[in-house]
Design a protein around this motif. Structure first.
Motif, PDB file in Angstrom:
ATOM      1  N   GLU A  70       0.800  -1.099   0.004  1.00  0.00           N
ATOM      2  CA  GLU A  70       0.109   0.042   0.008  1.00  0.00           C
ATOM      3  C   GLU A  70       0.817   1.290   0.008  1.00  0.00           C
ATOM      4  OE1 GLU A  70      -2.479  -0.330   3.579  1.00  0.00           O
ATOM      5  OE2 GLU A  70      -3.547  -2.087   2.308  1.00  0.00           O
ATOM      6  N   GLY A  71       2.209   1.172   0.010  1.00  0.00           N
ATOM      7  CA  GLY A  71       2.920   2.312   0.197  1.00  0.00           C
ATOM      8  C   GLY A  71       3.213   3.163   1.328  1.00  0.00           C
ATOM      9  N   ARG A  72       2.777   2.591   2.401  1.00  0.00           N
ATOM     10  CA  ARG A  72       2.856   2.961   3.853  1.00  0.00           C
ATOM     11  C   ARG A  72       4.121   2.705   4.510  1.00  0.00           C
ATOM     12  NH1 ARG A  72      -0.849   1.187   7.049  1.00  0.00           N
ATOM     13  NH2 ARG A  72      -1.541  -0.565   5.864  1.00  0.00           N
ATOM     14  N   TYR A  73       5.027   1.392   4.206  1.00  0.00           N
ATOM     15  CA  TYR A  73       6.100   1.187   4.815  1.00  0.00           C
ATOM     16  C   TYR A  73       7.207   1.224   3.903  1.00  0.00           C
ATOM     17  CZ  TYR A  73       8.800  -1.960   7.540  1.00  0.00           C
ATOM     18  OH  TYR A  73      10.027  -2.576   8.347  1.00  0.00           O
ATOM     19  N   LYS A  74       8.056   2.179   4.246  1.00  0.00           N
ATOM     20  CA  LYS A  74       9.263   2.576   3.344  1.00  0.00           C
ATOM     21  C   LYS A  74      10.374   2.203   3.901  1.00  0.00           C
ATOM     22  CE  LYS A  74       6.828   6.169   0.672  1.00  0.00           C
ATOM     23  NZ  LYS A  74       5.526   6.334   1.260  1.00  0.00           N
ATOM     24  N   GLY A  75      10.662   1.987   5.405  1.00  0.00           N
ATOM     25  CA  GLY A  75      11.925   1.646   5.910  1.00  0.00           C
ATOM     26  C   GLY A  75      12.735   2.979   6.240  1.00  0.00           C
ATOM     27  N   ARG A  76      13.786   2.802   6.624  1.00  0.00           N
ATOM     28  CA  ARG A  76      14.694   3.879   7.203  1.00  0.00           C
ATOM     29  C   ARG A  76      15.204   4.719   5.857  1.00  0.00           C
ATOM     30  NH1 ARG A  76      19.748   2.862  10.848  1.00  0.00           N
ATOM     31  NH2 ARG A  76      20.330   5.308  10.959  1.00  0.00           N
ATOM     32  N   PRO A  77      15.101   6.050   5.811  1.00  0.00           N
ATOM     33  CA  PRO A  77      15.551   6.672   4.848  1.00  0.00           C
ATOM     34  C   PRO A  77      17.042   6.576   4.456  1.00  0.00           C
ATOM     35  CG  PRO A  77      14.795   8.390   6.440  1.00  0.00           C
ATOM     36  CD  PRO A  77      14.437   6.639   6.802  1.00  0.00           C
TER      37      PRO A  77
END
Length: 74
Positions: free
Chosen positions: A26-33
């Motif tokens: 869903e594009g809500r979990y992107k991880g650490r930048p």
């Protein structure tokens, strides 16, 4: 008793992985930048043929991070 606790933790890990997979879809979990400044410095050091040990000491990052950036640059 111990086997029931083990099943509980297995189920908890499985459910957490399901939730993370759903959030990523869903594009809500992107991880650490990514640290763009540090990675740019590592790329410049790699371009000047500095050793990985020198880069690691200068930036405080892991060899895996250096390998990732070296692979990206190749």
């Amino acid at each position: 008793m111990i086997s029931s606790i083990a099943r509980y933790y297995d189920d908890r890990h499985r459910r957490q992985a399901q939730g993370q997979a759903k959030a990523k879809a869903e594009g809500r979990y992107k991880g650490r930048p990514e640290d763009a400044d540090r990675n740019g410095a590592i790329a410049r050091m790699l371009a000047t043929k500095q050793s990985w040990s020198t880069i690691q000491a200068a930036t405080g990052c892991s060899r895996a991070t250096i390998a990732k950036i070296a692979k990206r640059a190749a």
